[in-house]
Design a protein around this motif. Structure first.
Motif, PDB file in Angstrom:
ATOM      1  N   GLU A 138       5.876 -19.266  -2.085  1.00 39.11           N
ATOM      2  CA  GLU A 138       6.766 -19.404  -3.404  1.00 39.11           C
ATOM      3  C   GLU A 138       6.791 -18.358  -4.378  1.00 39.11           C
ATOM      4  N   PRO A 139       7.807 -18.245  -4.990  1.00 41.79           N
ATOM      5  CA  PRO A 139       8.012 -16.781  -5.534  1.00 41.79           C
ATOM      6  C   PRO A 139       7.205 -16.934  -6.972  1.00 41.79           C
ATOM      7  N   GLU A 140       6.660 -15.691  -7.336  1.00 43.68           N
ATOM      8  CA  GLU A 140       5.998 -15.659  -8.515  1.00 43.68           C
ATOM      9  C   GLU A 140       6.125 -14.267  -9.370  1.00 43.68           C
ATOM     10  N   GLY A 141       7.582 -14.366 -10.156  1.00 44.73           N
ATOM     11  CA  GLY A 141       7.947 -13.042 -10.662  1.00 44.73           C
ATOM     12  C   GLY A 141       8.432 -12.224  -9.633  1.00 44.73           C
ATOM     13  N   ARG A 142       8.032 -10.994  -9.472  1.00 40.15           N
ATOM     14  CA  ARG A 142       8.565 -10.379  -8.461  1.00 40.15           C
ATOM     15  C   ARG A 142       7.465 -10.365  -7.240  1.00 40.15           C
ATOM     16  N   ARG A 143       6.306 -11.123  -7.095  1.00 41.38           N
ATOM     17  CA  ARG A 143       5.700 -11.088  -6.098  1.00 41.38           C
ATOM     18  C   ARG A 143       5.941 -12.728  -5.533  1.00 41.38           C
ATOM     19  N   VAL A 144       4.707 -13.035  -4.651  1.00 40.52           N
ATOM     20  CA  VAL A 144       4.907 -14.389  -3.769  1.00 40.52           C
ATOM     21  C   VAL A 144       3.578 -14.756  -3.990  1.00 40.52           C
ATOM     22  N   ARG A 145       3.288 -16.130  -3.864  1.00 41.01           N
ATOM     23  CA  ARG A 145       1.873 -16.537  -4.017  1.00 41.01           C
ATOM     24  C   ARG A 145       1.862 -17.747  -2.978  1.00 41.01           C
ATOM     25  N   THR A 193       1.575 -21.376  -1.430  1.00 40.73           N
ATOM     26  CA  THR A 193       1.777 -22.594  -2.012  1.00 40.73           C
ATOM     27  C   THR A 193       0.353 -23.520  -1.507  1.00 40.73           C
ATOM     28  N   THR A 203      -0.821  -9.307  -2.249  1.00 41.99           N
ATOM     29  CA  THR A 203       0.423  -8.976  -2.225  1.00 41.99           C
ATOM     30  C   THR A 203       0.921  -8.619  -1.074  1.00 41.99           C
TER      31      THR A 203
END
Length: 304
Positions: free
Chosen positions: A50-57, A59, A18
């Motif tokens: 890329e966004p993942e809910g309220r987080r990013v991950r 690509t 995160t």
């Protein structure tokens, strides 16, 4: 050209998961981390997050660049280590130690360093082995002292180089005057163990199960000095490694476990920094300190 500082942020994100964890580890604000990663994305010319809910991950491109970043950071550290060898500057060494090593090894190691490298600054923090190894891989620390219990191997991280310091006995601990003579005698006692999820807890539980009972763990504590006090006062029994006592007279009575198991104590560093003079000096001091612990070097201590 990629900015190595931004590449480190991407590597940290791949390790810690995160933006807030990266910000906490590096003492930046999350917004600063986001801005720098956005700039790295522009330099790369491909989407890295890329966004993942309220987080990013990351690509797929982000994962690929993070893997390259790890190799670039290792090469950078190796280059700095070689330059330091040519003109030693003894940069500070950040050391993460588990609690038993903080008690049994650190004071002796600092005594050695005061004689061999009096100008070397060593910064020390107590971290659980799992956390210490992670932080070394993530570049939060330079060197970790960790342990491995018999039959419970730790994850092998490609970035890390391990070196065994030695092995210390793990024994049953009971109060002086306690009539117990074996593990089976303790099936109905209150136990103190480390918290759930730790290698020490898993290993100790397995020893009890192998003896035919499920331990009544009433006290789950990370502080091994608290283990010793609870056992010494007769409120619990436990399994305590010899290194906890650091060669001092144990406050508890020890009883050998079946097959007299010993855990492995080791140091871990990133491969790119293993030749740094300061890290080599600290490793050597820890090895010297381990050999100086009377109970460890003798291989045995007071038993029942």
């Amino acid at each position: 050209m990629f900015d190595l500082r931004r590449l480190r942020l991407l590597h940290e994100l791949s390790m810690r998961g995160t933006l807030s964890a990266v910000a906490d580890a590096l003492s930046f604000s999350p917004s600063t981390i986001s801005q720098q990663l956005a700039q790295l994305e522009r330099e790369a010319g491909v989407p890295l997050l890329e966004p993942e809910g309220r987080r990013v991950r990351l690509t797929a491109q982000g994962e690929a660049l993070a893997a390259h970043a790890a190799r670039m950071l290792t090469a950078d550290e190796a280059a700095r280590a070689e330059l330091e060898l040519l003109q030693p500057s003894l940069a500070p060494v950040r050391l993460a130690v588990m609690q038993s090593a903080a008690h049994g090894l650190v004071p002796r190691a600092l005594d050695v360093l005061a004689e061999t490298e009096p100008r070397l600054r060593v910064e020390i923090a107590e971290l659980a082995p799992e956390e210490g190894l992670f932080e070394v891989a993530a570049r939060g620390f330079d060197l970790a002292v960790a342990e491995q219990y018999p039959g419970h191997t730790r994850e092998q991280r490609a970035l890390l180089e391990r070196r065994t310091l030695g092995r210390d006995a793990i024994r049953l601990a009971v109060a002086h005057g306690d009539p117990a003579t074996s593990l089976a005698d303790l099936r109905d006692r209150a136990w103190v163990m480390e918290p759930e999820g730790t290698a020490a807890r898993q290993w100790a539980t397995q020893q009890c199960r192998a003896a035919g009972f499920e331990p009544d763990v009433r006290f789950a504590l990370a502080d091994l000095t608290a283990h010793v006090r609870l056992v010494a006062s007769g409120h619990a029994v436990g399994m305590i490694p010899a290194l906890v006592f650091g060669g001092d007279e144990p406050a508890t009575r020890s009883i050998d476990l079946p097959e007299r198991p010993r855990r492995e104590i080791f140091t871990a560093v990133r491969r790119g920094t293993a030749d740094r003079p300061g890290i080599r000096a600290v490793r050597a001091a820890l090895e010297d300190a381990f050999a100086r612990v009377p109970e460890i070097s003798a291989g045995r201590g007071p038993t029942g």
